[in-house]
Design a protein around this motif. Structure first.
Motif, PDB file in Angstrom:
ATOM      1  N   LEU A 134     -42.530  22.549  57.714  1.00  0.00           N
ATOM      2  CA  LEU A 134     -41.835  23.359  56.727  1.00  0.00           C
ATOM      3  C   LEU A 134     -42.784  24.353  56.081  1.00  0.00           C
ATOM      4  N   GLU A 135     -43.978  23.900  55.753  1.00  0.00           N
ATOM      5  CA  GLU A 135     -44.981  24.791  55.163  1.00  0.00           C
ATOM      6  C   GLU A 135     -45.346  25.915  56.119  1.00  0.00           C
ATOM      7  N   VAL A 136     -45.540  25.595  57.404  1.00  0.00           N
ATOM      8  CA  VAL A 136     -45.879  26.604  58.405  1.00  0.00           C
ATOM      9  C   VAL A 136     -44.751  27.624  58.526  1.00  0.00           C
ATOM     10  N   LYS A 138     -42.568  28.418  56.250  1.00  0.00           N
ATOM     11  CA  LYS A 138     -42.567  29.238  55.037  1.00  0.00           C
ATOM     12  C   LYS A 138     -43.651  30.306  55.101  1.00  0.00           C
ATOM     13  N   GLU A 139     -44.842  29.925  55.593  1.00  0.00           N
ATOM     14  CA  GLU A 139     -45.928  30.893  55.717  1.00  0.00           C
ATOM     15  C   GLU A 139     -45.558  31.999  56.699  1.00  0.00           C
ATOM     16  N   ILE A 140     -44.936  31.625  57.824  1.00  0.00           N
ATOM     17  CA  ILE A 140     -44.516  32.624  58.808  1.00  0.00           C
ATOM     18  C   ILE A 140     -43.489  33.571  58.178  1.00  0.00           C
ATOM     19  N   ARG A 141     -42.527  33.015  57.460  1.00  0.00           N
ATOM     20  CA  ARG A 141     -41.522  33.835  56.796  1.00  0.00           C
ATOM     21  C   ARG A 141     -42.163  34.800  55.812  1.00  0.00           C
ATOM     22  N   ASP A 142     -43.074  34.266  54.971  1.00  0.00           N
ATOM     23  CA  ASP A 142     -43.737  35.106  53.981  1.00  0.00           C
ATOM     24  C   ASP A 142     -44.546  36.219  54.652  1.00  0.00           C
ATOM     25  N   GLU A 143     -45.226  35.878  55.758  1.00  0.00           N
ATOM     26  CA  GLU A 143     -46.013  36.869  56.493  1.00  0.00           C
ATOM     27  C   GLU A 143     -45.106  37.953  57.072  1.00  0.00           C
ATOM     28  N   LEU A 144     -43.970  37.571  57.639  1.00  0.00           N
ATOM     29  CA  LEU A 144     -43.025  38.542  58.184  1.00  0.00           C
ATOM     30  C   LEU A 144     -42.471  39.433  57.086  1.00  0.00           C
ATOM     31  N   VAL A 145     -42.147  38.834  55.956  1.00  0.00           N
ATOM     32  CA  VAL A 145     -41.632  39.624  54.812  1.00  0.00           C
ATOM     33  C   VAL A 145     -42.693  40.605  54.350  1.00  0.00           C
ATOM     34  N   SER A 146     -43.936  40.146  54.253  1.00  0.00           N
ATOM     35  CA  SER A 146     -44.990  41.054  53.803  1.00  0.00           C
ATOM     36  C   SER A 146     -45.256  42.151  54.826  1.00  0.00           C
ATOM     37  N   GLN A 147     -45.185  41.820  56.128  1.00  0.00           N
ATOM     38  CA  GLN A 147     -45.365  42.850  57.166  1.00  0.00           C
ATOM     39  C   GLN A 147     -44.232  43.865  57.104  1.00  0.00           C
ATOM     40  N   ARG A 148     -43.030  43.405  56.906  1.00  0.00           N
ATOM     41  CA  ARG A 148     -41.873  44.284  56.847  1.00  0.00           C
ATOM     42  C   ARG A 148     -41.988  45.200  55.622  1.00  0.00           C
TER      43      ARG A 148
END
Length: 155
Positions: A134-136, A138-148
């Motif tokens: 779940l943590e991983v 969330k990190e992937i989601r946050d990274e994608l949001v920040s890249q976007r």
């Protein structure tokens, strides 16, 4: 009438095939065999040890409550308290209880505790893996949001 007999017979058969009835029957048979072992230990070990200090047969120990206490068996007179028989039965009980506890109950309790510990460890590891995944995610989601968000800022 034959339907009732068949249902009674089927009910009786179902009763006999239940696990607890079979387990109880096995326990009774094992208990009877175990009684022979305990009796042999008492006759072969305990009675000779007691015999080193007195008579080998515990049943012969008695006290006279009301005299005259003469004779033995059916020819005995007076009122006797046969405390030797009680002592022998008590020793047999204590030996039986000790053997059952130390050779059956205690090992089974330790085994069940180990099984429970393993089960809890597996559940803990499973929860840890789920939390880590779940943590991983969330990190992937946050990274994608920040890249976007960074991609929009550049445009």
């Amino acid at each position: 009438m034959s339907e009732k007999k068949e249902s009674v017979w089927q009910g009786f058969k179902a009763f006999l095939m239940r696990g607890n009835v079979v387990d109880l029957a096995v326990a009774v048979v094992i208990g009877a065999a175990f009684t022979n072992i305990v009796n042999a230990v008492v006759k072969g070990v305990i009675n000779p040890l007691v015999g080193a200090f007195g008579t080998k047969n515990l049943d012969s120990y008695s006290s006279c409550l009301k005299g005259p206490c003469e004779g033995t068996g059916d020819a005995a007179t007076g009122v006797r308290i046969l405390w030797g028989s009680v002592l022998g039965a008590t020793l047999q009980f204590v030996i039986t209880a000790a053997v059952v506890y130390f050779l059956m109950v205690l090992p089974m309790a330790k085994y069940l505790a180990r099984v429970e510990d393993r089960r809890k460890a597996r559940e803990g590891a499973k929860e840890l893996v789920e939390v880590t995944e779940l943590e991983v995610l969330k990190e992937i989601r946050d990274e994608l949001v920040s890249q976007r968000g960074a991609g929009r800022g550049e445009a």
